[in-house]
Design a protein around this motif. Structure first.
Motif, mmCIF file in Angstrom:
data_model
loop_
_atom_site.group_PDB
_atom_site.id
_atom_site.type_symbol
_atom_site.label_atom_id
_atom_site.label_comp_id
_atom_site.label_asym_id
_atom_site.label_seq_id
_atom_site.Cartn_x
_atom_site.Cartn_y
_atom_site.Cartn_z
ATOM 1 N N LEU A 45 0.834 -1.208 0.000
ATOM 2 C CA LEU A 45 0.000 0.000 0.000
ATOM 3 C C LEU A 45 0.868 1.256 0.000
ATOM 4 O O LEU A 45 0.652 2.177 -0.791
ATOM 5 C CB LEU A 45 -0.928 -0.002 1.220
ATOM 6 C CG LEU A 45 -2.003 -1.089 1.232
ATOM 7 C CD1 LEU A 45 -2.864 -0.973 2.478
ATOM 8 C CD2 LEU A 45 -2.888 -0.982 -0.006
ATOM 9 N N VAL A 46 1.880 1.271 0.892
ATOM 10 C CA VAL A 46 2.713 2.467 1.029
ATOM 11 C C VAL A 46 3.476 2.745 -0.267
ATOM 12 O O VAL A 46 3.481 3.863 -0.786
ATOM 13 C CB VAL A 46 3.685 2.301 2.214
ATOM 14 C CG1 VAL A 46 4.739 3.412 2.204
ATOM 15 C CG2 VAL A 46 2.918 2.329 3.516
ATOM 16 N N PHE A 47 4.103 1.699 -0.812
ATOM 17 C CA PHE A 47 4.884 1.898 -2.028
ATOM 18 C C PHE A 47 4.004 2.219 -3.230
ATOM 19 O O PHE A 47 4.362 3.027 -4.072
ATOM 20 C CB PHE A 47 5.767 0.682 -2.298
ATOM 21 C CG PHE A 47 7.115 0.812 -1.670
ATOM 22 C CD1 PHE A 47 8.218 1.179 -2.427
ATOM 23 C CD2 PHE A 47 7.282 0.611 -0.311
ATOM 24 C CE1 PHE A 47 9.457 1.330 -1.827
ATOM 25 C CE2 PHE A 47 8.500 0.758 0.291
ATOM 26 C CZ PHE A 47 9.604 1.123 -0.460
ATOM 27 N N GLY A 48 2.844 1.574 -3.279
ATOM 28 C CA GLY A 48 1.908 1.850 -4.363
ATOM 29 C C GLY A 48 1.508 3.312 -4.366
ATOM 30 O O GLY A 48 1.554 4.004 -5.383
ATOM 31 N N GLU A 49 1.178 3.803 -3.165
ATOM 32 C CA GLU A 49 0.775 5.192 -2.964
ATOM 33 C C GLU A 49 1.897 6.131 -3.420
ATOM 34 O O GLU A 49 1.683 7.092 -4.144
ATOM 35 C CB GLU A 49 0.522 5.347 -1.451
ATOM 36 C CG GLU A 49 -0.441 6.397 -1.025
ATOM 37 C CD GLU A 49 -1.891 6.160 -1.407
ATOM 38 O OE1 GLU A 49 -2.376 5.025 -1.333
ATOM 39 O OE2 GLU A 49 -2.515 7.146 -1.781
ATOM 40 N N MET A 50 3.132 5.770 -2.993
ATOM 41 C CA MET A 50 4.294 6.608 -3.263
ATOM 42 C C MET A 50 4.583 6.700 -4.772
ATOM 43 O O MET A 50 4.951 7.746 -5.286
ATOM 44 C CB MET A 50 5.505 6.009 -2.560
ATOM 45 C CG MET A 50 6.632 6.959 -2.329
ATOM 46 S SD MET A 50 7.847 6.164 -1.299
ATOM 47 C CE MET A 50 8.727 5.201 -2.489
ATOM 48 N N MET A 51 4.405 5.594 -5.460
ATOM 49 C CA MET A 51 4.717 5.554 -6.896
ATOM 50 C C MET A 51 3.513 5.991 -7.744
ATOM 51 O O MET A 51 3.558 5.909 -8.968
ATOM 52 C CB MET A 51 5.134 4.145 -7.345
ATOM 53 C CG MET A 51 6.249 3.516 -6.537
ATOM 54 S SD MET A 51 7.733 4.504 -6.506
ATOM 55 C CE MET A 51 8.393 4.114 -8.114
ATOM 56 N N GLY A 52 2.446 6.419 -7.100
ATOM 57 C CA GLY A 52 1.296 6.913 -7.833
ATOM 58 C C GLY A 52 0.395 5.824 -8.380
ATOM 59 O O GLY A 52 -0.452 6.060 -9.229
ATOM 60 N N LEU A 53 0.560 4.600 -7.885
ATOM 61 C CA LEU A 53 -0.330 3.524 -8.340
ATOM 62 C C LEU A 53 -1.655 3.655 -7.602
ATOM 63 O O LEU A 53 -1.667 3.986 -6.421
ATOM 64 C CB LEU A 53 0.278 2.156 -8.032
ATOM 65 C CG LEU A 53 1.582 1.800 -8.732
ATOM 66 C CD1 LEU A 53 2.107 0.481 -8.209
ATOM 67 C CD2 LEU A 53 1.349 1.709 -10.238
ATOM 68 N N PRO A 54 -2.772 3.416 -8.294
ATOM 69 C CA PRO A 54 -4.052 3.513 -7.577
ATOM 70 C C PRO A 54 -4.109 2.458 -6.465
ATOM 71 O O PRO A 54 -3.720 1.310 -6.685
ATOM 72 C CB PRO A 54 -5.091 3.242 -8.660
ATOM 73 C CG PRO A 54 -4.355 2.631 -9.795
ATOM 74 C CD PRO A 54 -2.934 3.041 -9.696
#
Lengths: 92, 559
Positions: A45-54
């Motif tokens: 979740l954290v990395f997804g958020e950081m990389m702009g992934l929904p």
């Protein structure tokens, strides 16, 4: 006297450590695995958020919105905000 | 015959086994090496592979393998007299169980701590591995169905134990929360937990709880079985730290307290063994002692279930290879000591021979109830404890052990269903809840299918549990023997127990098959046939794999 006391303390610490290991040994793997699963999800979740992934959670929680709104309302009033602080979420 | 003499002889024999025989086995047969890099060190990951203190690991191994079986088996088998049961428990522990458990850990440690099922596939062959999965599933099915009946009978016979038995679950739930959420120190929590458990045992007899004789269409026995399976299903789905872990921990502590109290009571009270040395006048319907004795007492003499624990979790936590002797062999010795206590309680805890005969009026009648009643008499005579409280204490000890084995058994059975679901792409079966329902369903089918509306089918199949379990032990011994042949070590120390076990198992299965056919018990006949086919296949596998390995050995020597 002091020496006896420190020896007693030492034995108590050792017994306590052995007890903790005896308590944990049979289930150490299962609990560590559950913890690892949670960490993995958090990482995603954290990395997804950081990389702009929904965030997949937002899609899945859409259905829960009616239930969450109530809790959200409770939260912002508890935090001292009369109105919802988020533009997208209008609960009151 | 003095019970102290029995105790001293039994424990003396087991001490000889541990201090002398196991040392010889470790040095000459398994050739354990202190410098061997164990999987726990090589693959240490803080999850599965964790080097653990050998005393702690012994405690974990012993309490994992000690369920209700070392109590149930010997307490039933004394119907043939105390001597056969005593000899099989003592000799079985020294020359069979110790070698088996020690060997299972050793074999696993030498093979990257793989489970005995995987090892069977690699060392013996894939056919043997398929038999292994079926045998494991059958053992788990029977354990769950049997223990459901055992606990139900205990609760009905001793209504005073209902509050402590169910209260123990509440105690475990609170302990789990105190340790993980309140972060209280473990010694303090342990003291509180054991104190609370014994307080419940003390007040239990004054608040007896009994179910009505019939609840709707079912009897009280069947109702308890249904409640127990409901509980076990929920427990097996909960995260382990919530209930299973603290429950096992409290049980382990209670077992140590109970065993020490029982042995102390024997030493103080010196009760007389009233049961005959060899019972020539066994009640009608009692099966022949040979071979049934060797399958009725499985845990406490030799049990295949131990191999699953030894290679499943213990081997992954063994710090040094030399520790395997202490953990494995001494773990089996601990279980033998529990079986010895059960024999003493079921033979010396009665006022007279006629009292004993009244309880052992037919095969399977003695069992746990004889252990509880006899043990309570010894405890109260030796320690002055109130007889009712002593009875409740032993009932709780037996019921809690059967209960935790049921929880774990159902969880393991659920894993097997989930695995099958994944292998055969049956999506719904791979999910925890449907797999749990399937596990409970098959157990209930066995309990009510074989036992009728009473639900006591589990107890009827107890001798089949023995044979299935011994088959598992045979497979483990086969893996160890094949490994020994490959290393050029002497094999007779594992081969003789293996041949003896398989011979007795096959003999028992054939006798039972005849009995089921004569009584027209088609359900048990079918189950017996499945086990019999597995037993024959295991025997054939044994012969062919040993011959193959010997041939390979001869070719290497010739080259």
């Amino acid at each position: 006297m002091k020496e006896t006391l420190s020896r007693l303390k030492y034995w108590y610490r050792r017994a306590s450590a052995a007890g903790a290991e005896y308590y944990n040994a049979p289930y150490r793997a299962a609990i560590a695995r559950a913890q690892r699963d949670e960490d993995d999800l958090f990482m995603l979740l954290v990395f997804g958020e950081m990389m702009g992934l929904p965030n997949p959670a937002s899609w899945y929680t859409l259905e829960l919105q009616p239930l969450l709104l109530e809790r959200f309302h409770d939260w912002h009033t508890r935090m001292g905000m009369e109105r919802s602080p988020l533009d997208g979420v209008r609960c009151c | 015959m003095s019970a102290i003499l029995l105790l001293v002889l039994g424990l003396g024999g087991m001490a000889f086994g541990y201090f002398v025989y196991s040392r010889f086995i470790a040095k000459v047969i398994y050739k354990v090496d202190e410098k061997f890099r164990t999987p726990s060190e090589e693959y240490e990951d803080g999850v599965d592979f964790v080097p653990t203190n050998k005393f702690v690991l012994w405690g974990h191994h012993f309490t994992s393998v000690a369920g209700a079986a070392p109590i149930v088996g010997p307490a039933i088998a004394v119907i043939w007299g105390w001597l056969p049961a005593f000899l099989w428990v003592t000799i079985g522990t020294i020359f069979f169980a110790g070698i088996h458990d020690f060997g299972a850990i050793w074999a696993s440690v030498r093979n990257k701590a793989k489970s005995i099922g995987t090892l069977t596939g690699e060392v013996v062959g894939t056919r043997a591995r398929s038999i292994f999965t079926i045998v494991i599933f059958l053992v788990l099915l029977m354990v769950n169905a049997v223990f459901g009946v055992v606990i139900a009978k205990l609760l009905i016979n001793n209504p005073g134990s209902v509050v402590p038995v169910w209260g123990a679950i509440a105690v475990a739930l609170v302990i789990g929360q105190l340790i993980y959420r309140a972060k209280l120190s473990l010694p303090l929590v342990s003291l509180l937990g054991v104190g609370a458990l014994y307080f419940l045992i003390y007040i239990g007899p004054s608040v007896p709880v009994s179910l009505p004789e019939t609840i709707g269409p079912v009897s009280d026995n069947a109702a308890w079985i249904l409640i127990l399976f409901g509980y076990a299903a929920i427990a097996s789905l909960l995260p382990v730290w919530v209930l299973l872990q603290p429950r096992d921990y409290i049980n382990g502590l209670q077992l140590f307290v109970g065993l020490i109290a029982l042995y102390a009571a024997v030493l103080i009270g010196n009760p007389t063994v009233v049961a005959p040395m060899i019972n020539f006048g066994v009640p009608e319907g009692t099966p022949s002692m040979i071979p049934l004795l060797f399958v009725t007492i499985a845990c406490g003499a030799i049990s295949g279930f131990h191999g699953l624990v030894a290679s499943g979790t213990t081997s992954k936590q063994l710090r040094r290879e030399t520790d395997a002797r202490f953990v494995g062999y001494f773990g089996a010795t601990g279980e033998g000591a529990l079986a010895l206590a059960a024999i003493i309680a079921a033979t010396a805890g009665f006022a007279s021979l006629s009292d004993w005969q009244a309880v052992y009026s037919s095969f399977g009648q003695g069992g746990v109830l004889a252990f509880v009643n006899g043990g309570a008499a010894i405890l109260s005579q030796g320690t002055g404890l109130d007889a009712e409280v002593a009875g409740t204490m032993l009932t709780v000890m037996a019921a809690l052990f059967a209960g935790t084995t049921m929880d774990t058994g159902l969880r393991l059975q659920r894993y097997i269903f989930q695995e099958w679901g994944e292998i055969y792409s049956v999506k719904w079966m791979a999910k925890p809840a449907p797999a749990t329902l399937l596990s409970v369903g098959t157990c209930l089918l066995l309990a009510f299918g074989a036992g009728g509306a009473d639900g006591s089918g589990g107890l009827l199949i107890w001798p089949l549990f023995g044979t299935t379990n011994q088959l598992l032990a045979g497979l483990t011994l086969l893996v160890v023997t094949v490994m020994l042949v490959r290393r050029g070590s002497p094999t007779r120390y594992t081969l003789i127990p293996l041949v003896f076990l398989l011979a007795m198992t096959l003999f028992a299965l054939l006798l039972q098959l005849k009995g089921f056919y004569e009584t027209g018990d088609w359900f048990l006949l079918g189950l017996d046939l499945v086990v019999l086919v597995a037993a024959i296949l295991v025997t054939l596998e044994c012969v062919s794999s040993l011959r193959r390995v010997k041939q390979e050995q001869a070719q290497t020597d010739a080259a």
